[in-house]
Design an enzyme around this catalytic site. Sequence first.
Site, PDB file in Angstrom:
ATOM      1  N   PHE A  45     -13.030  -5.196   0.874  1.00 22.30           N
ATOM      2  CA  PHE A  45     -14.171  -4.513   0.229  1.00 22.30           C
ATOM      3  C   PHE A  45     -15.455  -4.716   1.039  1.00 22.30           C
ATOM      4  O   PHE A  45     -16.507  -5.049   0.478  1.00 22.30           O
ATOM      5  CB  PHE A  45     -14.403  -5.008  -1.212  1.00 22.30           C
ATOM      6  CG  PHE A  45     -13.410  -4.516  -2.234  1.00 22.30           C
ATOM      7  CD1 PHE A  45     -12.382  -3.653  -1.898  1.00 22.30           C
ATOM      8  CD2 PHE A  45     -13.514  -4.911  -3.570  1.00 22.30           C
ATOM      9  CE1 PHE A  45     -11.461  -3.214  -2.841  1.00 22.30           C
ATOM     10  CE2 PHE A  45     -12.603  -4.470  -4.525  1.00 22.30           C
ATOM     11  CZ  PHE A  45     -11.580  -3.624  -4.159  1.00 22.30           C
ATOM     12  N   PRO A  46     -15.414  -4.527   2.380  1.00 20.17           N
ATOM     13  CA  PRO A  46     -16.633  -4.755   3.170  1.00 20.17           C
ATOM     14  C   PRO A  46     -17.766  -3.801   2.796  1.00 20.17           C
ATOM     15  O   PRO A  46     -18.931  -4.089   3.039  1.00 20.17           O
ATOM     16  CB  PRO A  46     -16.164  -4.506   4.613  1.00 20.17           C
ATOM     17  CG  PRO A  46     -14.965  -3.629   4.482  1.00 20.17           C
ATOM     18  CD  PRO A  46     -14.293  -4.053   3.215  1.00 20.17           C
ATOM     19  N   LEU A  47     -17.384  -2.651   2.184  1.00 18.38           N
ATOM     20  CA  LEU A  47     -18.411  -1.699   1.727  1.00 18.38           C
ATOM     21  C   LEU A  47     -18.522  -1.705   0.204  1.00 18.38           C
ATOM     22  O   LEU A  47     -19.060  -0.768  -0.389  1.00 18.38           O
ATOM     23  CB  LEU A  47     -18.058  -0.280   2.215  1.00 18.38           C
ATOM     24  CG  LEU A  47     -17.997  -0.110   3.741  1.00 18.38           C
ATOM     25  CD1 LEU A  47     -17.461   1.265   4.112  1.00 18.38           C
ATOM     26  CD2 LEU A  47     -19.383  -0.327   4.344  1.00 18.38           C
ATOM     27  N   TYR A  77       0.846  -1.200   0.000  1.00 18.92           N
ATOM     28  CA  TYR A  77       0.000   0.000   0.000  1.00 18.92           C
ATOM     29  C   TYR A  77       0.879   1.247   0.000  1.00 18.92           C
ATOM     30  O   TYR A  77       1.368   1.679   1.041  1.00 18.92           O
ATOM     31  CB  TYR A  77      -0.947   0.018   1.198  1.00 18.92           C
ATOM     32  CG  TYR A  77      -1.925  -1.137   1.261  1.00 18.92           C
ATOM     33  CD1 TYR A  77      -2.168  -1.943   0.147  1.00 18.92           C
ATOM     34  CD2 TYR A  77      -2.619  -1.432   2.419  1.00 18.92           C
ATOM     35  CE1 TYR A  77      -3.056  -2.998   0.204  1.00 18.92           C
ATOM     36  CE2 TYR A  77      -3.524  -2.486   2.481  1.00 18.92           C
ATOM     37  CZ  TYR A  77      -3.728  -3.269   1.370  1.00 18.92           C
ATOM     38  OH  TYR A  77      -4.615  -4.312   1.421  1.00 18.92           O
TER      39      TYR A  77
HETATM   40  N1  LIG Z   1      -6.353  -8.691   0.835  1.00 15.83           N
HETATM   41  C1  LIG Z   1      -6.597  -7.995  -0.238  1.00 15.83           C
HETATM   42  O1  LIG Z   1      -6.293  -8.411  -1.357  1.00 15.83           O
HETATM   43  C2  LIG Z   1      -7.263  -6.664  -0.105  1.00 15.83           C
HETATM   44  C3  LIG Z   1      -7.785  -6.016  -1.231  1.00 15.83           C
HETATM   45  C4  LIG Z   1      -8.419  -4.783  -1.058  1.00 15.83           C
HETATM   46  C5  LIG Z   1      -8.522  -4.240   0.222  1.00 15.83           C
HETATM   47  N2  LIG Z   1      -7.976  -4.888   1.307  1.00 15.83           N
HETATM   48  C6  LIG Z   1      -8.106  -4.362   2.683  1.00 15.83           C
HETATM   49  O2  LIG Z   1      -9.486  -4.183   2.946  1.00 15.83           O
HETATM   50  C7  LIG Z   1      -9.721  -2.845   3.394  1.00 15.83           C
HETATM   51  C8  LIG Z   1     -11.096  -2.396   2.989  1.00 15.83           C
HETATM   52  O3  LIG Z   1     -11.211  -2.355   1.578  1.00 15.83           O
HETATM   53  P1  LIG Z   1     -11.332  -0.984   0.784  1.00 15.83           P
HETATM   54  O4  LIG Z   1     -10.841   0.120   1.632  1.00 15.83           O
HETATM   55  O5  LIG Z   1     -10.669  -1.181  -0.524  1.00 15.83           O
HETATM   56  O6  LIG Z   1     -12.871  -0.898   0.447  1.00 15.83           O
HETATM   57  P2  LIG Z   1     -14.199  -0.634   1.331  1.00 15.83           P
HETATM   58  O7  LIG Z   1     -13.871  -0.629   2.780  1.00 15.83           O
HETATM   59  O8  LIG Z   1     -15.226  -1.584   0.842  1.00 15.83           O
HETATM   60  O9  LIG Z   1     -14.643   0.806   0.836  1.00 15.83           O
HETATM   61  C9  LIG Z   1     -13.808   1.919   0.933  1.00 15.83           C
HETATM   62  C10 LIG Z   1     -14.525   3.070   0.253  1.00 15.83           C
HETATM   63  O10 LIG Z   1     -15.703   3.362   0.982  1.00 15.83           O
HETATM   64  C11 LIG Z   1     -15.742   4.742   1.334  1.00 15.83           C
HETATM   65  N3  LIG Z   1     -16.293   4.801   2.704  1.00 15.83           N
HETATM   66  C12 LIG Z   1     -15.805   4.228   3.814  1.00 15.83           C
HETATM   67  N4  LIG Z   1     -16.595   4.483   4.880  1.00 15.83           N
HETATM   68  C13 LIG Z   1     -17.617   5.247   4.414  1.00 15.83           C
HETATM   69  C14 LIG Z   1     -18.751   5.821   5.026  1.00 15.83           C
HETATM   70  N5  LIG Z   1     -19.006   5.651   6.327  1.00 15.83           N
HETATM   71  N6  LIG Z   1     -19.589   6.555   4.249  1.00 15.83           N
HETATM   72  C15 LIG Z   1     -19.354   6.735   2.931  1.00 15.83           C
HETATM   73  N7  LIG Z   1     -18.283   6.194   2.287  1.00 15.83           N
HETATM   74  C16 LIG Z   1     -17.423   5.451   3.021  1.00 15.83           C
HETATM   75  C17 LIG Z   1     -14.316   5.223   1.285  1.00 15.83           C
HETATM   76  O11 LIG Z   1     -14.264   6.579   0.906  1.00 15.83           O
HETATM   77  P3  LIG Z   1     -13.773   7.733   1.934  1.00 15.83           P
HETATM   78  O12 LIG Z   1     -12.291   7.621   2.010  1.00 15.83           O
HETATM   79  O13 LIG Z   1     -14.267   8.970   1.307  1.00 15.83           O
HETATM   80  O14 LIG Z   1     -14.445   7.439   3.252  1.00 15.83           O
HETATM   81  C18 LIG Z   1     -13.715   4.344   0.195  1.00 15.83           C
HETATM   82  O15 LIG Z   1     -13.921   4.915  -1.073  1.00 15.83           O
HETATM   83  C19 LIG Z   1      -8.583  -2.040   2.753  1.00 15.83           C
HETATM   84  O16 LIG Z   1      -8.405  -0.800   3.396  1.00 15.83           O
HETATM   85  C20 LIG Z   1      -7.441  -2.993   2.912  1.00 15.83           C
HETATM   86  O17 LIG Z   1      -6.900  -2.921   4.235  1.00 15.83           O
HETATM   87  C21 LIG Z   1      -7.362  -6.087   1.142  1.00 15.83           C
END
Ligand SMILES: NC(=O)c1ccc[n+]([C@@H]2O[C@H](COP(=O)([O-])OP(=O)(O)OC[C@H]3O[C@@H](n4cnc5c(N)ncnc54)[C@H](OP(=O)(O)O)[C@@H]3O)[C@@H](O)[C@H]2O)c1
Length: 280
Positions: free
Chosen positions: A205-207, A59
Amino acid sequence: MNKTFSFDKDLNINRLGYGAMQLPGKGVWGPSSDPDNAVKVITTAIDNGVNFIDTADAYGPFYSNLYVKEALKQRQDANVMVATKVGNTRQGPDLWTPVGTPAYLRQQVELNMMTLGLDHIDLLQLHRVDPNYTLEEQVGELAKMQQEGKIKHIGLSQVSVDEIKAAEKIAPIVSVQNRYNLIDRTDEDVLDYAEANHLAFIPWFPLATGELAQGKELQDIAAKYDAQPAQIALAWLLKRSDVILPIPGTSSTDHVVQNIKAQNIELSQADFDILDKLGK
Ligand SMILES: NC(=O)c1ccc[n+]([C@@H]2O[C@H](COP(=O)([O-])OP(=O)(O)OC[C@H]3O[C@@H](n4cnc5c(N)ncnc54)[C@H](OP(=O)(O)O)[C@@H]3O)[C@@H](O)[C@H]2O)c1
């Protein structure tokens, strides 16, 4: 519903954690445009009860680790479990290539410790299995570093049930991090295996990368709980299984606080069932 999950007697964490992937620059490449804010998002998470943070060498690369390191320096009394990863290389914004050569994995574990300012890693996850190397070579190298005291627990990411079973023959596996959320349930079988074997299931990608935060389908139920759609998507994950540890990612201090409050929402079974039908 349990609000905590135990990795071992010393590592008992709040299930709702934080994922640091949104903190580096666009395409998870380069520094944040606002590094002070990046650190503040993490300290805000800690101040609001998060003690499980997910990051990765890839990252930035390394920028998210540096922000985590600074946040931990500012919150030295907080007992935070950091989970990181090795095995994914970067060639530019949004570009990711798995590399599983043992010498490289070893180097990256060392660099994770260096950039996080830690003398060992509590949870080291193999970011991706590299098909060019055997599982024995990849998980085996991590197992060696576990013997050396540099890694406490080993986890996997984006794997099948068969891959987990094969890895478990090489070393104890405590967690699996796969893509999973309310509307993307491709890996339900992996979650079921994790639940049956008390492995932590850490959905990335929980959201659905924010799609669920807009979630029109979630608005009605959210209104009933005086909540936001993102909180309902997280509350659904927390109710789905006690082994699920959601790590929503955000670069906003407001959103981080909002997401953590989702742990206080107890969905009724009827609402859980309505939401459940949105899954594919
Ligand atoms: N193992 C793997 O291969 C892998 C792959 C991808 C991700 N990950 C891990 O999983 C974590 C979560 O995935 P992710 O961050 O990609 O996706 P996510 O948690 O599904 O979604 C993140 C997105 O949601 C928005 N968001 C978050 N909280 C919000 C809220 N309360 N209201 C409105 N929008 C909101 C964020 O924008 P804002 O910044 O504007 O809030 C961002 O654009 C990552 O941070 C990483 O640590 C692991």
